[in-house]
Design an enzyme around this catalytic site. Structure first.
Site: not given
Length: 336
Positions: A170, A249, A251, A275, A280, A298, A300-301
């Site tokens: 996706g 983006t 891992r 990212d 982390e 990070h 991303g979201t």
């Protein structure tokens, strides 16, 4: 009749942030909701034991930030879960903090949130690709430090370049749609060709080595597991075009960082956009000091819109499971 108990395993300060109303009205209608208050793994194990406050939980809403208190859901933690636990609904598309094999062995079904993260993560990937091609991160630092264009060399246009996506799920599809707007050609590699084909122009490449040889930008959009950990290293960089770009983006642990730095230093890679990182929030200082790399923490979201979609999907998974309809987004490993 009493309702089954569900534990919200998240940082107590955060928990469910954007979907409190739905938590109360929808999940609360089918379950007794408990909040995580354990401040250590040792305390959590005591709370899970017979007579403890979590001894009868059936489902767990899991957020990655719970690791700061009780650690990741590794084999040891999962084996300490009471036999009443049947479902772990994870808030996130990636679920490498959960030992799926251990959960499966204990007959615990696990879900994640594919789809809910696609748009936001793809936008980050598109930004990283454009920034890496045009060297916008370096240019921004220049102007902030009063250097204007000093030391900047001409960058590269994204137009008419080839984008190679490794992992056309996706997120990969959403990324492709965004970068096609820059007149990019899209090729991709999955274990199998997508059927029916995506609703945009793209070409399936059966051999990942061939994709690397053809791509101007390589985007990593694959999960982290034992097979992919450290899988992108010197061999892969050597196969890439001279002056190409890597975007990650997925891992951080998928990429061999020393091999990446060597490829940048040699000029094999023009630049990179990252990212994600293996440890982390700690980041390799060599990456931070390399001005060929655009780095993000990070992100991303990190939007309220995507986080609400993720929260709602976790709630929907739990509600569906507790209503006898099963998880909506059970992880692929448990579907085999």
């Amino acid at each position: 009749m009493s309702k089954p108990q569900v534990l919200i395993a998240a940082n107590p300060k955060n928990g469910i942030v954007w979907s409190k109303e739905e938590q109360a009205s929808k999940l609360g209608a089918v379950a007794e909701v408990l909040e995580l208050t354990s401040s250590s793994r040792e305390e959590f194990y005591k709370d899970l034991a017979s007579g403890g406050k979590y001894a009868n939980i059936v489902g767990i809403y899991r957020h990655n930030d719970s690791a700061s208190a009780i650690g990741v859901f590794d084999k040891d933690l999962i084996e300490h879960l009471p036999s009443s636990v049947k479902y772990i609904a994870h808030n996130g598309a990636g679920y490498d903090q959960i030992d799926i094999a251990a959960a499966t062995a204990k007959n615990i079904q696990v879900s994640h949130t594919p789809g809910a993260v696609d748009a936001a993560t793809a936008t980050v990937g598109a930004f990283l690709a454009i920034s890496a091609m045009r060297q916008f991160a370096r240019a921004e630092q220049n102007v902030r430090n009063g250097k204007w264009k000093t030391g900047l060399s001409p960058a590269r246009d994204p137009e008419e370049k080839t984008l190679g996506i490794i992992g056309m799920g996706g997120i990969g599809k959403a990324l492709a749609r965004r970068l096609i707007a820059f007149d990019m050609k899209v090729i991709y590699h999955n274990r199998n060709e997508i059927t029916p084909p995506p609703d945009f122009p793209c070409k399936y490449i059966a051999n990942v080595d061939d994709l690397l040889k053809q791509s101007d930008i390589v985007s990593l959009n694959l999960p982290l597991n034992e097979k992919t950990k450290g899988s992108f290293g010197k061999k892969q960089f050597d196969l890439m075009k001279d002056g190409s770009v890597l975007v990650n983006t997925a891992r951080g642990a998928v990429v061999d960082e020393e091999a990446l730095l060597a490829a940048l230093d040699s000029g094999k890679l023009f630049s990179a956009g990252l990212d994600v990182f293996p440890d982390e929030p700690n980041v390799n200082p060599k990456l931070l000091s390399n001005d060929k790399i655009t780095v993000l923490p990070h992100m991303g979201t990190e939007t309220r819109d995507s986080q609400k979609k993720m929260e709602l999907l976790v709630l929907d998974n739990l509600i569906s499971a507790l209503s006898g309809k099963g998880l909506l987004n059970q992880v692929p490993e448990q579907k085999k």
